[in-house]
Motif scaffolding. Structure first.
Motif, PDB file in Angstrom:
ATOM      1  N   HIS A   8     -32.272 -11.153 -20.426  1.00  0.00           N
ATOM      2  CA  HIS A   8     -30.860 -11.379 -20.740  1.00  0.00           C
ATOM      3  C   HIS A   8     -30.547 -10.723 -22.088  1.00  0.00           C
ATOM      4  CE1 HIS A   8     -26.971 -13.341 -20.844  1.00  0.00           C
ATOM      5  NE2 HIS A   8     -27.222 -13.662 -22.101  1.00  0.00           N
ATOM      6  N   GLU A   9     -29.923  -9.551 -22.027  1.00  0.00           N
ATOM      7  CA  GLU A   9     -29.501  -8.813 -23.226  1.00  0.00           C
ATOM      8  C   GLU A   9     -30.653  -8.451 -24.164  1.00  0.00           C
ATOM      9  OE1 GLU A   9     -26.384 -11.201 -24.951  1.00  0.00           O
ATOM     10  OE2 GLU A   9     -25.024 -10.807 -23.296  1.00  0.00           O
ATOM     11  N   VAL A  10     -31.854  -8.321 -23.615  1.00  0.00           N
ATOM     12  CA  VAL A  10     -33.010  -7.855 -24.393  1.00  0.00           C
ATOM     13  C   VAL A  10     -33.801  -6.881 -23.531  1.00  0.00           C
ATOM     14  CG1 VAL A  10     -33.260  -9.941 -25.820  1.00  0.00           C
ATOM     15  CG2 VAL A  10     -34.504  -9.771 -23.646  1.00  0.00           C
ATOM     16  N   LYS A  11     -34.625  -6.082 -24.179  1.00  0.00           N
ATOM     17  CA  LYS A  11     -35.534  -5.191 -23.468  1.00  0.00           C
ATOM     18  C   LYS A  11     -36.837  -5.956 -23.262  1.00  0.00           C
ATOM     19  CE  LYS A  11     -37.232  -0.465 -23.622  1.00  0.00           C
ATOM     20  NZ  LYS A  11     -38.688  -0.494 -23.673  1.00  0.00           N
ATOM     21  N   LEU A  12     -37.306  -5.976 -22.046  1.00  0.00           N
ATOM     22  CA  LEU A  12     -38.519  -6.727 -21.719  1.00  0.00           C
ATOM     23  C   LEU A  12     -39.606  -5.781 -21.235  1.00  0.00           C
ATOM     24  CD1 LEU A  12     -39.977  -9.439 -21.291  1.00  0.00           C
ATOM     25  CD2 LEU A  12     -38.950  -9.505 -19.012  1.00  0.00           C
ATOM     26  N   GLY A  13     -40.688  -5.689 -21.986  1.00  0.00           N
ATOM     27  CA  GLY A  13     -41.822  -4.868 -21.586  1.00  0.00           C
ATOM     28  C   GLY A  13     -42.918  -5.737 -20.997  1.00  0.00           C
ATOM     29  N   LEU A  14     -42.662  -6.287 -19.831  1.00  0.00           N
ATOM     30  CA  LEU A  14     -43.618  -7.187 -19.190  1.00  0.00           C
ATOM     31  C   LEU A  14     -44.352  -6.426 -18.094  1.00  0.00           C
ATOM     32  CD1 LEU A  14     -44.709 -10.082 -19.049  1.00  0.00           C
ATOM     33  CD2 LEU A  14     -42.855 -10.604 -17.448  1.00  0.00           C
ATOM     34  N   LYS A  15     -45.647  -6.198 -18.333  1.00  0.00           N
ATOM     35  CA  LYS A  15     -46.464  -5.427 -17.389  1.00  0.00           C
ATOM     36  C   LYS A  15     -47.109  -6.345 -16.359  1.00  0.00           C
ATOM     37  CE  LYS A  15     -47.834  -2.567 -21.271  1.00  0.00           C
ATOM     38  NZ  LYS A  15     -48.885  -2.497 -22.261  1.00  0.00           N
ATOM     39  N   ASN A  16     -47.545  -5.744 -15.266  1.00  0.00           N
ATOM     40  CA  ASN A  16     -48.342  -6.441 -14.239  1.00  0.00           C
ATOM     41  C   ASN A  16     -47.690  -7.737 -13.755  1.00  0.00           C
ATOM     42  OD1 ASN A  16     -50.411  -4.457 -14.484  1.00  0.00           O
ATOM     43  ND2 ASN A  16     -51.145  -5.514 -16.310  1.00  0.00           N
ATOM     44  N   ARG A  17     -46.434  -7.649 -13.397  1.00  0.00           N
ATOM     45  CA  ARG A  17     -45.693  -8.856 -12.996  1.00  0.00           C
ATOM     46  C   ARG A  17     -46.285  -9.530 -11.767  1.00  0.00           C
ATOM     47  NH1 ARG A  17     -39.435  -8.035 -14.708  1.00  0.00           N
ATOM     48  NH2 ARG A  17     -39.854  -6.848 -16.586  1.00  0.00           N
ATOM     49  N   THR A  18     -46.774  -8.755 -10.829  1.00  0.00           N
ATOM     50  CA  THR A  18     -47.370  -9.332  -9.612  1.00  0.00           C
ATOM     51  C   THR A  18     -48.613 -10.131  -9.980  1.00  0.00           C
ATOM     52  OG1 THR A  18     -46.488  -7.517  -8.298  1.00  0.00           O
ATOM     53  CG2 THR A  18     -48.274  -8.799  -7.319  1.00  0.00           C
ATOM     54  N   LYS A  19     -49.464  -9.562 -10.839  1.00  0.00           N
ATOM     55  CA  LYS A  19     -50.664 -10.263 -11.304  1.00  0.00           C
ATOM     56  C   LYS A  19     -50.281 -11.541 -12.045  1.00  0.00           C
ATOM     57  CE  LYS A  19     -54.443  -9.928 -14.642  1.00  0.00           C
ATOM     58  NZ  LYS A  19     -55.035  -9.178 -15.748  1.00  0.00           N
ATOM     59  N   LEU A  20     -49.262 -11.463 -12.900  1.00  0.00           N
ATOM     60  CA  LEU A  20     -48.836 -12.617 -13.686  1.00  0.00           C
ATOM     61  C   LEU A  20     -48.291 -13.726 -12.783  1.00  0.00           C
ATOM     62  CD1 LEU A  20     -48.415 -14.008 -16.387  1.00  0.00           C
ATOM     63  CD2 LEU A  20     -46.283 -12.709 -16.645  1.00  0.00           C
TER      64      LEU A  20
END
Length: 142
Positions: A8-20
């Motif tokens: 929400h109104e930020v940049k999110l560098g979240l990797k490996n979402r499926t694994k998480l």
């Protein structure tokens, strides 16, 4: 069971979402807590401050606010708001990577929904131990 990640109104560098997502499902299983849905909303300090004021009457910045939405104590339906600004600042403060701190906070919210508290010194220590345990399980013992 859905696990969602929304920026929400930020940049999110979240990797490996499926694994998480798979790891979070396993975390709830390991803790013996049912899970019907989990929604993480990553936002700014100011946005989370407004939520903190509006819903919890706390006029302070925080890294995370967790809401249990389910009526059934056996099954979790949760919303977790995470301040990316706090995650970045805390990563620098604690000398860890932003990725590490982001995952610590993600696990912290899930642990709250599993019943862990952090109001007393004893509760806080148990929460820290559980965060570390999950970080090691997720990232391996680096």
């Amino acid at each position: 069971m859905a696990i969602q990640f929304t920026a929400h109104e930020v940049k999110l560098g979240l990797k490996n979402r499926t694994k998480l997502k798979a790891f979070l499902k396993d975390l709830f299983k390991r803790e013996g807590q049912g899970l019907s849905g989990l929604h993480y909303i990553f936002c700014s300090d100011d946005y989370l401050l407004e939520i903190n004021k509006q819903f919890l009457n706390h006029d302070t910045y925080t890294d995370i606010v967790t809401f249990e939405m389910s009526e059934d104590p056996e099954i979790t339906e949760g919303e977790i708001y995470v301040s990316i600004d706090r995650v970045i600042d805390n990563a620098a403060k604690f000398g860890v990577t932003e990725e590490h701190e982001l995952h610590r906070v993600i696990f912290h919210g899930a642990l709250h929904l599993c019943g862990y508290k952090d109001k007393t010194k004893k509760e806080e220590q148990l929460m820290r131990d559980k965060e570390e345990e999950n970080l090691k399980l997720y990232f391996g013992s680096k």
